[in-house]
Design an enzyme around this catalytic site. Sequence first.
Site, PDB file in Angstrom:
ATOM      1  CB  SER A   1     -63.127  50.267  -8.399  1.00 36.93           C
ATOM      2  OG  SER A   1     -62.876  49.548  -9.579  1.00 36.93           O
TER       3      SER A   1
ATOM      4  CG  ASP B   1     -66.292  45.163 -13.855  1.00 35.83           C
ATOM      5  OD1 ASP B   1     -65.395  44.574 -13.233  1.00 35.83           O
ATOM      6  OD2 ASP B   1     -66.304  46.396 -14.043  1.00 35.83           O
TER       7      ASP B   1
ATOM      8  CD  GLU C   1     -60.713  46.205  -8.414  1.00 41.65           C
ATOM      9  OE1 GLU C   1     -61.726  45.587  -8.031  1.00 41.65           O
ATOM     10  OE2 GLU C   1     -60.677  47.446  -8.519  1.00 41.65           O
ATOM     11  CG  HIS C   2     -60.147  46.039 -12.866  1.00 43.72           C
ATOM     12  ND1 HIS C   2     -60.680  46.907 -11.928  1.00 43.72           N
ATOM     13  CD2 HIS C   2     -60.955  44.955 -12.885  1.00 43.72           C
ATOM     14  CE1 HIS C   2     -61.772  46.368 -11.409  1.00 43.72           C
ATOM     15  NE2 HIS C   2     -61.963  45.183 -11.968  1.00 43.72           N
TER      16      HIS C   2
ATOM     17  CG  HIS D   1     -66.857  51.087  -9.636  1.00 40.55           C
ATOM     18  ND1 HIS D   1     -67.959  50.328  -9.347  1.00 40.55           N
ATOM     19  CD2 HIS D   1     -66.255  50.473 -10.684  1.00 40.55           C
ATOM     20  CE1 HIS D   1     -68.028  49.303 -10.171  1.00 40.55           C
ATOM     21  NE2 HIS D   1     -67.009  49.365 -11.002  1.00 40.55           N
TER      22      HIS D   1
ATOM     23  CD  GLN E   1     -63.088  49.686 -13.316  1.00 41.67           C
ATOM     24  OE1 GLN E   1     -63.201  49.414 -12.119  1.00 41.67           O
ATOM     25  NE2 GLN E   1     -63.791  49.079 -14.258  1.00 41.67           N
TER      26      GLN E   1
ATOM     27  CE1 TYR F   1     -73.252  44.169   3.541  1.00 43.76           C
ATOM     28  CE2 TYR F   1     -72.233  45.127   1.591  1.00 43.76           C
ATOM     29  CZ  TYR F   1     -73.032  45.251   2.717  1.00 43.76           C
ATOM     30  OH  TYR F   1     -73.627  46.456   3.002  1.00 43.76           O
TER      31      TYR F   1
ATOM     32  CG  HIS G   1     -43.043  15.936  21.391  1.00 42.55           C
ATOM     33  ND1 HIS G   1     -43.518  16.650  22.465  1.00 42.55           N
ATOM     34  CD2 HIS G   1     -43.736  16.371  20.308  1.00 42.55           C
ATOM     35  CE1 HIS G   1     -44.452  17.488  22.043  1.00 42.55           C
ATOM     36  NE2 HIS G   1     -44.617  17.339  20.734  1.00 42.55           N
TER      37      HIS G   1
ATOM     38  CD  GLU H   1     -37.687  20.960  18.043  1.00 41.94           C
ATOM     39  OE1 GLU H   1     -38.814  20.678  18.496  1.00 41.94           O
ATOM     40  OE2 GLU H   1     -37.499  21.317  16.863  1.00 41.94           O
TER      41      GLU H   1
END
Length: 422
Positions: A229, A353, A319-320, A254, A251, A121, A412, A407
Amino acid sequence: MSSLAREDLRRLMDRSAGSDARVATRVRELIARVRADGDRALFELARQLDRVELKALEVPRSVCEAALAALEPSVREALARAARNIALAHVPQKPHLVEVETEPGILVGRRPDPLGRVGVYAPGGRAVYPSSLLMGVVPAKVAGVGEVIVCSPPGPDGLPHPSVLAAAALAGADRVFALGGAGAVAAMAYGTESVPRVDRIVGPGNAYVAEAKLQVVGAVAIEAPAGPSEILVVADASANPSAVAREMLAQAEHDPEAACVTLALGESLAEIIAQEVDRLAERAKRWEIVTSALGSRGAVLSVSSLEEAWPFVADFAPEHLLIATESSQEDLRHVRNAGTVFLGERSSVAYGDYMTGSNHVLPTAGLARAYSGLNLLDFYRWTTYQRVAPRAAESLAEDVGRLADSEGLFAHADAARAWGRP
């Protein structure tokens, strides 16, 4: 920082990626429309939300190539340089097949397989982001993904922004669709007559895109939940106050909900940085967005020592993270929770970036505590396999049978013991 009011501290720390109920409800409705009506719903959503009458959902490859040819040469070269660096940074991340013999005759393997189809996207709206397209498409191509499709909102001419189309051609995207918002996410997650269903959706977007990605998890994988951001700067006396302020504004522009925080060593430095932020904000070209972000989630806090800063960094999990200290390389050892770290004030977040090659699709809202930034492993799934030789089967039979009996899984146990019988 110890004097920070509890409510203010809560607001800084609580950057939940969850949307409000109105957004969630609206997104649920949009996804349901696309699932029910496919292409017809996508054409209607373009008319209603983008105010454009689409002639087609898919953008011909020739249109993308024409956009690349028409791109201003210096911008094209900058995009090409970014794409080269992204590829170079991601190639060493390629995973390898692993095999181990856990016991004689027992082989366990794990093989990395590129995903069959990935959707990227590329946002539109307040700004266009050909750089984000590169961050999704280039690593997918490096990983060997079978088909990479791109969705980006249409403009008045019914096409995504020319720079996005140019970046798609440059990066080698296989197909491009003029689709935006929750409808694009739904189309990629479930498929329509024209849009193929993908295995994973990556890339940032607005609140509706972020919510849609969360709602389609289960039908498709995503890289991580995402929100507005954010940046956290740790600065000591060696830092240039204007440089720190510029990073905060970069930032803040944004999104009105962007989080921009600095931890400054000493009250005097904090005051100077805050004054620089105010001065630069007054003449910012995206003034309304910048001032809204700084007013709601902006802060310059003082710490008495750098040792006081690192626990805050770990809890904030930005984030940063920009470490603007004299010993930034050494200070990196204190950091664990961050989407990506920039060492030294000259290592501007803007470089990451766009151009360093490190991926800028990163976890937000404190999710760096558990998530990593987009990387090559996001474009693989793993096939595990095992082989048991005859003598190893005889060796395993009774112990596996005992565990299965314990079990209550008696079939099994019988299946295991069958190979241990003479």
